[in-house]
Design an enzyme around this catalytic site. Structure first.
Site, PDB file in Angstrom:
ATOM      1  N   ASP A  20     -17.751  30.820 -11.451  1.00  0.00           N
ATOM      2  CA  ASP A  20     -18.618  30.142 -10.498  1.00  0.00           C
ATOM      3  C   ASP A  20     -18.650  30.955  -9.204  1.00  0.00           C
ATOM      4  O   ASP A  20     -18.114  32.065  -9.138  1.00  0.00           O
ATOM      5  CB  ASP A  20     -18.159  28.699 -10.269  1.00  0.00           C
ATOM      6  CG  ASP A  20     -16.748  28.590  -9.710  1.00  0.00           C
ATOM      7  OD1 ASP A  20     -16.218  29.604  -9.187  1.00  0.00           O
ATOM      8  OD2 ASP A  20     -16.169  27.496  -9.785  1.00  0.00           O
ATOM      9  N   LEU A  21     -19.216  30.423  -8.177  1.00  0.00           N
ATOM     10  CA  LEU A  21     -19.387  31.129  -6.913  1.00  0.00           C
ATOM     11  C   LEU A  21     -18.049  31.562  -6.292  1.00  0.00           C
ATOM     12  O   LEU A  21     -17.981  32.565  -5.593  1.00  0.00           O
ATOM     13  CB  LEU A  21     -20.161  30.236  -5.935  1.00  0.00           C
ATOM     14  CG  LEU A  21     -20.706  30.883  -4.687  1.00  0.00           C
ATOM     15  CD1 LEU A  21     -21.633  32.053  -5.025  1.00  0.00           C
ATOM     16  CD2 LEU A  21     -21.458  29.863  -3.857  1.00  0.00           C
TER      17      LEU A  21
END
Length: 153
Positions: A20-21
């Protein structure tokens, strides 16, 4: 005293697309890592999913999975995903899977208990696991002889 069951292990690496980010593996991707290990485990037994489908008209479907997340995997981590049979029934099996960091004292990241059902490839109705396949799973044999439909009856 019981004999330890054979454990299969498959190496993986975390890629950017898995995260994810924040650079942590997105939770749903753990299921993909576990699936890859199960697929490679079947191949190591000599019974790939395509082989079972074509030679004995049996396919597998996950009917239940329970995952416990312990620690995050991160971008570029090298992982080991393991598979061990914990229960073998007439038309299903339960697998215990673990995902660990390679090295780092094998730090445990996640565990999964997976119930896999054996179904007829044409009807998708439950069907018995082929006897030879059951034996291979319980023995942990690496190479399977050719399967035949007669061995499923």
């Amino acid at each position: 005293m019981s004999t330890p069951k054979p454990v299969f292990s498959w190496p993986l690496r975390v890629y950017y697309e898995d995260t994810d980010l924040s650079g942590v593996v997105y939770h749903a991707n753990y299921l993909k890592f576990f699936e890859r290990a199960r697929t490679e485990w079947l191949r190591a037994l000599g019974c790939s999913q395509e082989r079972l489908r074509h030679e004995v008209q049996v396919v597998f479907t996950v009917s239940r999975i329970e995952v416990a997340f312990r620690a995050p995997a991160r971008l570029d981590d090298e992982l080991d995903a393991s598979v061990v049979v914990t229960e073998l029934k007439r038309a299903s099996l339960v697998l215990r899977q673990e995902l660990r960091i390679q090295g780092d004292a094998g730090r445990l990241l996640a565990t999964a208990d997976v119930r896999v059902a054996s179904v007829d490839a044409a009807t998708f109705r439950p069907t018995a696991l082929p006897p030879l396949f059951r034996k291979l799973m319980s023995d942990g044999v690496a190479i399977a002889p050719k399967l035949t439909r007669e061995e499923t009856e």
